[in-house]
Design a protein around this motif. Structure first.
Motif, PDB file in Angstrom:
ATOM      1  N   HIS A 160      -4.690  16.083   6.475  1.00  0.00           N
ATOM      2  CA  HIS A 160      -4.000  15.466   7.872  1.00  0.00           C
ATOM      3  C   HIS A 160      -2.448  14.891   7.406  1.00  0.00           C
ATOM      4  CE1 HIS A 160      -2.902  13.161  11.254  1.00  0.00           C
ATOM      5  NE2 HIS A 160      -3.079  12.001  10.561  1.00  0.00           N
ATOM      6  N   HIS A 161      -1.700  15.637   8.310  1.00  0.00           N
ATOM      7  CA  HIS A 161      -0.291  15.511   8.086  1.00  0.00           C
ATOM      8  C   HIS A 161       0.023  13.989   8.716  1.00  0.00           C
ATOM      9  CE1 HIS A 161       1.181  19.437   6.879  1.00  0.00           C
ATOM     10  NE2 HIS A 161       2.323  19.211   6.651  1.00  0.00           N
ATOM     11  N   VAL A 162       0.299  13.059   7.941  1.00  0.00           N
ATOM     12  CA  VAL A 162       0.651  11.717   8.494  1.00  0.00           C
ATOM     13  C   VAL A 162       2.028  11.761   9.248  1.00  0.00           C
ATOM     14  CG1 VAL A 162       1.102   9.532   7.919  1.00  0.00           C
ATOM     15  CG2 VAL A 162      -0.601  10.547   6.677  1.00  0.00           C
ATOM     16  N   LEU A 163       2.777  12.454   8.882  1.00  0.00           N
ATOM     17  CA  LEU A 163       3.986  12.735   9.554  1.00  0.00           C
ATOM     18  C   LEU A 163       3.992  14.054  10.069  1.00  0.00           C
ATOM     19  CD1 LEU A 163       6.631  11.440   6.786  1.00  0.00           C
ATOM     20  CD2 LEU A 163       5.305  10.132   8.524  1.00  0.00           C
ATOM     21  N   GLN A 183       4.423  16.524   1.603  1.00  0.00           N
ATOM     22  CA  GLN A 183       3.985  15.532   0.385  1.00  0.00           C
ATOM     23  C   GLN A 183       3.042  14.434   1.267  1.00  0.00           C
ATOM     24  OE1 GLN A 183       4.920  16.890  -2.734  1.00  0.00           O
ATOM     25  NE2 GLN A 183       6.075  18.364  -1.594  1.00  0.00           N
ATOM     26  N   PHE A 184       3.106  14.205   2.293  1.00  0.00           N
ATOM     27  CA  PHE A 184       2.476  12.971   2.875  1.00  0.00           C
ATOM     28  C   PHE A 184       1.463  13.504   3.759  1.00  0.00           C
ATOM     29  CE2 PHE A 184       6.859  11.655   2.004  1.00  0.00           C
ATOM     30  CZ  PHE A 184       6.388  10.296   1.645  1.00  0.00           C
ATOM     31  N   CYS A 185       0.450  14.115   2.912  1.00  0.00           N
ATOM     32  CA  CYS A 185      -1.117  14.560   3.707  1.00  0.00           C
ATOM     33  C   CYS A 185      -2.040  13.799   3.014  1.00  0.00           C
ATOM     34  CB  CYS A 185      -1.164  16.118   3.340  1.00  0.00           C
ATOM     35  SG  CYS A 185       0.229  17.135   4.474  1.00  0.00           S
ATOM     36  N   VAL A 186      -2.995  13.631   3.944  1.00  0.00           N
ATOM     37  CA  VAL A 186      -4.192  12.884   3.285  1.00  0.00           C
ATOM     38  C   VAL A 186      -5.535  13.369   3.452  1.00  0.00           C
ATOM     39  CG1 VAL A 186      -3.421  10.358   3.504  1.00  0.00           C
ATOM     40  CG2 VAL A 186      -4.530  11.374   5.434  1.00  0.00           C
ATOM     41  N   LYS A 187      -6.369  13.718   2.765  1.00  0.00           N
ATOM     42  CA  LYS A 187      -7.757  14.223   2.610  1.00  0.00           C
ATOM     43  C   LYS A 187      -8.606  13.397   3.561  1.00  0.00           C
ATOM     44  CE  LYS A 187      -7.261  16.838  -1.536  1.00  0.00           C
ATOM     45  NZ  LYS A 187      -7.926  17.244  -2.693  1.00  0.00           N
ATOM     46  N   LEU A 188      -9.091  13.640   4.671  1.00  0.00           N
ATOM     47  CA  LEU A 188     -10.042  12.988   5.640  1.00  0.00           C
ATOM     48  C   LEU A 188     -11.461  13.699   5.792  1.00  0.00           C
ATOM     49  CD1 LEU A 188      -7.456  11.822   8.636  1.00  0.00           C
ATOM     50  CD2 LEU A 188      -8.288  10.519   6.458  1.00  0.00           C
ATOM     51  N   GLU A 189     -12.582  12.845   5.864  1.00  0.00           N
ATOM     52  CA  GLU A 189     -13.620  13.687   6.482  1.00  0.00           C
ATOM     53  C   GLU A 189     -13.381  14.384   7.786  1.00  0.00           C
ATOM     54  OE1 GLU A 189     -16.419  14.102   4.521  1.00  0.00           O
ATOM     55  OE2 GLU A 189     -15.407  13.095   2.902  1.00  0.00           O
ATOM     56  N   ASP A 238       0.779  -1.179   0.120  1.00  0.00           N
ATOM     57  CA  ASP A 238      -0.041   0.041  -0.047  1.00  0.00           C
ATOM     58  C   ASP A 238       0.750   1.446   0.042  1.00  0.00           C
ATOM     59  OD1 ASP A 238      -2.311  -1.502  -0.050  1.00  0.00           O
ATOM     60  OD2 ASP A 238      -2.575  -1.324   2.056  1.00  0.00           O
ATOM     61  N   MET A 239       1.760   1.255   0.643  1.00  0.00           N
ATOM     62  CA  MET A 239       2.767   2.299   0.660  1.00  0.00           C
ATOM     63  C   MET A 239       3.763   2.574  -0.383  1.00  0.00           C
ATOM     64  SD  MET A 239       3.847   5.079   2.577  1.00  0.00           S
ATOM     65  CE  MET A 239       3.393   4.717   4.402  1.00  0.00           C
ATOM     66  N   GLN A 240       3.969   1.340  -1.253  1.00  0.00           N
ATOM     67  CA  GLN A 240       4.145   1.455  -2.706  1.00  0.00           C
ATOM     68  C   GLN A 240       3.552   2.092  -3.394  1.00  0.00           C
ATOM     69  OE1 GLN A 240       5.228  -2.838  -3.733  1.00  0.00           O
ATOM     70  NE2 GLN A 240       7.368  -2.274  -3.435  1.00  0.00           N
ATOM     71  N   LEU A 241       2.386   1.791  -3.377  1.00  0.00           N
ATOM     72  CA  LEU A 241       1.415   2.392  -4.565  1.00  0.00           C
ATOM     73  C   LEU A 241       1.114   3.940  -3.981  1.00  0.00           C
ATOM     74  CD1 LEU A 241      -0.595   2.034  -6.606  1.00  0.00           C
ATOM     75  CD2 LEU A 241      -2.042   1.275  -4.908  1.00  0.00           C
ATOM     76  N   ALA A 242       1.168   4.193  -2.656  1.00  0.00           N
ATOM     77  CA  ALA A 242       1.124   5.576  -2.281  1.00  0.00           C
ATOM     78  C   ALA A 242       2.230   6.619  -2.798  1.00  0.00           C
ATOM     79  CB  ALA A 242       1.142   5.870  -0.743  1.00  0.00           C
ATOM     80  N   LEU A 243       3.390   5.951  -2.681  1.00  0.00           N
ATOM     81  CA  LEU A 243       4.629   6.700  -3.428  1.00  0.00           C
ATOM     82  C   LEU A 243       4.396   6.932  -4.914  1.00  0.00           C
ATOM     83  CD1 LEU A 243       7.644   5.795  -1.424  1.00  0.00           C
ATOM     84  CD2 LEU A 243       6.450   7.521  -0.968  1.00  0.00           C
ATOM     85  N   LEU A 244       3.997   5.774  -5.524  1.00  0.00           N
ATOM     86  CA  LEU A 244       3.709   6.030  -6.937  1.00  0.00           C
ATOM     87  C   LEU A 244       2.689   6.936  -7.232  1.00  0.00           C
ATOM     88  CD1 LEU A 244       3.854   2.167  -8.191  1.00  0.00           C
ATOM     89  CD2 LEU A 244       5.673   3.885  -8.363  1.00  0.00           C
ATOM     90  N   LYS A 281      -7.297   2.848   9.658  1.00  0.00           N
ATOM     91  CA  LYS A 281      -8.040   3.057   8.532  1.00  0.00           C
ATOM     92  C   LYS A 281      -7.758   4.470   7.748  1.00  0.00           C
ATOM     93  CE  LYS A 281     -11.739  -0.156   9.884  1.00  0.00           C
ATOM     94  NZ  LYS A 281     -10.783  -0.822  10.926  1.00  0.00           N
ATOM     95  N   ILE A 282      -6.764   4.829   7.512  1.00  0.00           N
ATOM     96  CA  ILE A 282      -6.399   6.103   7.006  1.00  0.00           C
ATOM     97  C   ILE A 282      -6.025   5.799   5.731  1.00  0.00           C
ATOM     98  CG2 ILE A 282      -4.987   7.973   6.742  1.00  0.00           C
ATOM     99  CD1 ILE A 282      -4.688   7.904   9.689  1.00  0.00           C
ATOM    100  N   PRO A 283      -6.580   6.229   4.738  1.00  0.00           N
ATOM    101  CA  PRO A 283      -6.247   5.859   3.131  1.00  0.00           C
ATOM    102  C   PRO A 283      -4.818   6.403   2.758  1.00  0.00           C
ATOM    103  CG  PRO A 283      -7.851   7.746   3.271  1.00  0.00           C
ATOM    104  CD  PRO A 283      -7.648   7.180   4.628  1.00  0.00           C
ATOM    105  N   MET A 284      -4.179   5.306   2.193  1.00  0.00           N
ATOM    106  CA  MET A 284      -2.667   5.841   1.766  1.00  0.00           C
ATOM    107  C   MET A 284      -2.753   6.590   0.341  1.00  0.00           C
ATOM    108  SD  MET A 284       0.025   2.938   3.149  1.00  0.00           S
ATOM    109  CE  MET A 284      -1.114   1.997   4.203  1.00  0.00           C
ATOM    110  N   ASN A 285      -3.361   7.593   0.428  1.00  0.00           N
ATOM    111  CA  ASN A 285      -3.636   8.261  -0.797  1.00  0.00           C
ATOM    112  C   ASN A 285      -3.228   9.785  -0.693  1.00  0.00           C
ATOM    113  OD1 ASN A 285      -4.173   8.911  -3.684  1.00  0.00           O
ATOM    114  ND2 ASN A 285      -6.479   9.100  -3.202  1.00  0.00           N
ATOM    115  N   PHE A 286      -1.804   9.813  -0.585  1.00  0.00           N
ATOM    116  CA  PHE A 286      -1.108  11.076  -0.173  1.00  0.00           C
ATOM    117  C   PHE A 286      -1.409  12.325  -1.284  1.00  0.00           C
ATOM    118  CE2 PHE A 286       1.766   8.101   1.673  1.00  0.00           C
ATOM    119  CZ  PHE A 286       1.105   8.054   2.998  1.00  0.00           C
TER     120      PHE A 286
END
Length: 401
Positions: free
Chosen positions: A301-304, A325-331, A68-74, A390-395
Motif C-alpha cells: 500500500h502506498h502511504v503517500l 519508498q513509503f509502502c507498507v505490506k498489509l493483509e 515511530d516515523m523516526q524508526l520507520a526512516l531508520l 493502525k497501519i504499521p510504520m514498517n516501510f
C-alpha cells in the motif's frame, strides 16, 4: 556509517593509486589487470551512493519528532547500510589481492598468465554477491550475507596460497622480504586480516589481528566488535528491524575470522547468537522467503498516494525519499478496508478512504499555514493518520506489484 565511510575512503585512495601504478599492476602486460582495478572502482561508486543515501535518511529521521516515523526512516536506511557494509568488506578483500599483485609485479614477478587466469576466476566469484548487494532486494541481500563468510574464507585461502607462490617466484632475498612486508601491511583496511592463517616459517608473515574473548566465549575481532555497548546496539537495531540478523551475523563472522562456523543451513553460529542475545526472537530469525513461509506476498500500500506523485515531489519526496519508498505490506482485508472495500471506485466516495482522507488532511494543513508543507511536516501528519488507521510504520520499496 562512519566506520564504513572511513573504510570506503581508504579503498578509494588505494584504487586510485593502483589505477596509476604503471610500474606495477597497471603497467603489466600493457595494462592486462587494469579492468580488475576498474571493476573495484565501479563497485565503490554504488557502495558510496548507498552509504550517502543511508546517511541522508538517518539525518532525516533525526529531524523528526514522531518516534515511530523516526524508526520507520531508520528501517529504510538499514538495507542501504547493510549493502554498503557487506560490499565494502568484499571490496576490501578485492583490493588486498590487487595490492599483492601490484607489489609482486613491481619487484619482477613474471608469471603473469597464471595470475590473470586466477583474477578472472576470482572476479566471477565476487560478481554475483556484489550484484545482489547492489540490488538492495531483501531476499538477495540476505542470501549474499549468508554466503559471504564462506566466500571470504575461500578468498583468504587463495590470497595466502598466492602470496606463498609469489614468495617462491621471487628468488632475490631482498625482493622476498619486501613482499613479506607488503603482505603484512596490505591488509590495513581488509576484513581478510581477521581470517588468514599464518604463512609458513620460511615466510614469517602473520596476517592476523588480536582477538578479544567476549561473554559466553565469543571471539570478536577488535576492530568491529569493540565493546559491550556495540553488541547491545546491534541487538537493538536487529530487534527494531533496522538491520537484519543475517547481515550482522555475516559481518561479525567475517571480522572474527569464524568463516566456517555455521553448522546447518540458515542456523546462526552459537557465538553470534550469544553476542546478539540468544532469545526466542533471535533463534526464530531464519532466512526464509515468502514461499518458505507458506504464504503469498501481501499487497503493498502506498502511504503517500501515487496518483499525487508530483504533489509530493514538490515537497521534497525525491531520491531515497521518493514516495515508492513509503509502502507498507498489509493483509488483503486490511488493505481493502482502508480503501473502502474491494471496489476502489466506490471506496473513493467514502470520506474515510485512505487516499482521500490523507490528501485532505495535508491540503487543509497547507491552507492553514498559507504555504507548502515541508517534507518533515508531511511525514508528521502521515504518521498521526497511520497510527489512527493502525497501519504499521514498517516501510518497504514498491516492487510494481
Amino acid at each position: 556509517m562512519l566506520d564504513v565511510s572511513g573504510s570506503t575512503l581508504q579503498l578509494s585512495g588505494e584504487l586510485s593509486r593502483l589505477r596509476k601504478s604503471h610500474g606495477g599492476i597497471a603497467g603489466k602486460a600493457a595494462g592486462l589487470f587494469v579492468p580488475h582495478v576498474e571493476y573495484g572502482q565501479r563497485q565503490l561508486r554504488w557502495i558510496d551512493a548507498e552509504l550517502a543515501a543511508a546517511t541522508r535518511l538517518a539525518t532525516a529521521a533525526a529531524e523528526l519528532e514522531e518516534p515511530d516515523m523516526q524508526l520507520a526512516l531508520l528501517r529504510l536506511a538499514g538495507p542501504r547500510l547493510e549493502a554498503a557494509m557487506l560490499g565494502s568488506l568484499l571490496l576490501a578483500a578485492w583490493v588486498d589481492i590487487l595490492n599483492l599483485l601490484d607489489v609482486a609485479f613491481k619487484h619482477g614477478y613474471r608469471a603473469v598468465e597464471t595470475l590473470f587466469v586466477d583474477m578472472d576466476r576470482w572476479q566471477k566469484m565476487v560478481e554475483p554477491p556484489m550484484t545482489a548487494l547492489a540490488s538492495r532486494e531483501p531476499g538477495q541481500v540476505e542470501a549474499a550475507a549468508e554466503n559471504m563468510p564462506a566466500l571470504m574464507g575461500y578468498l583468504s585461502g587463495e590470497f595466502n596460497r598466492t602470496a606463498e607462490r609469489l614468495h617462491t617466484g621471487l628468488r632475490n632475498v631482498e625482493k622476498v622480504m619486501l613482499l613479506a612486508q607488503l603482505v603484512e601491511m596490505v591488509t590495513m583496511v581488509s576484513a581478510m586480516r581477521f581470517s588468514l592463517p599464518p604463512m609458513r616459517p620460511s615466510a614469517p608473515v602473520t596476517l592476523g589481528m588480536g582477538m578479544v574473548m567476549g561473554d559466553g566465549g565469543v571471539m570478536m575481532g577488535t576492530r568491529l566488535v569493540v565493546s559491550a555497548e556495540w553488541v547491545e546496539m546491534m541487538r537493538r537495531l536487529v530487534r527494531s528491524g533496522v538491520l537484519s540478523l543475517p547481515a550482522v551475523s555475516a559481518a561479525v563472522r567475517i571480522q572474527s575470522g569464524q568463516v566456517v562456523m555455521a553448522k546447518a543451513h540458515g542456523e546462526l553460529p552459537r557465538g553470534v547468537r550469544a553476542a546478539l542475545g540468544d532469545g526466542p526472537e533471535v533463534r526464530g530469525m531464519r532466512m526464509t522467503g515468502r514461499a518458505g513461509a507458506g504464504m503469498a506476498e501481501p499487497p503493498r500500500h502506498h502511504v503517500l498516494p501515487k496518483e499525487f506523485r508530483e504533489w509530493f515531489e514538490k515537497r521534497g519526496f525525491t531520491g531515497e525519499m521518493d514516495i515508492d519508498q513509503f509502502c507498507v505490506k498489509l493483509e488483503q482485508a486490511h488493505h481493502q478496508a482502508i480503501h473502502g472495500g474491494g471496489n476502489w471506485k466506490l471506496g473513493r466516495t467514502w470520506p474515510g478512504e485512505w487516499n482521500r482522507m490523507i490528501m485532505k488532511a495535508l491540503q487543509d494543513a497547507e491552507s492553514r499555514l498559507g504555504r507548502l508543507l515541508t517534507r518533515n511536516e508531511v511525514l508528521e501528519i502521515v504518521a498521526e493518520r497511520m497510527n489512527l488507521y493502525k497501519i504499521p510504520m514498517n516501510f518497504t520499496r514498491w516492487g510494481g506489484r
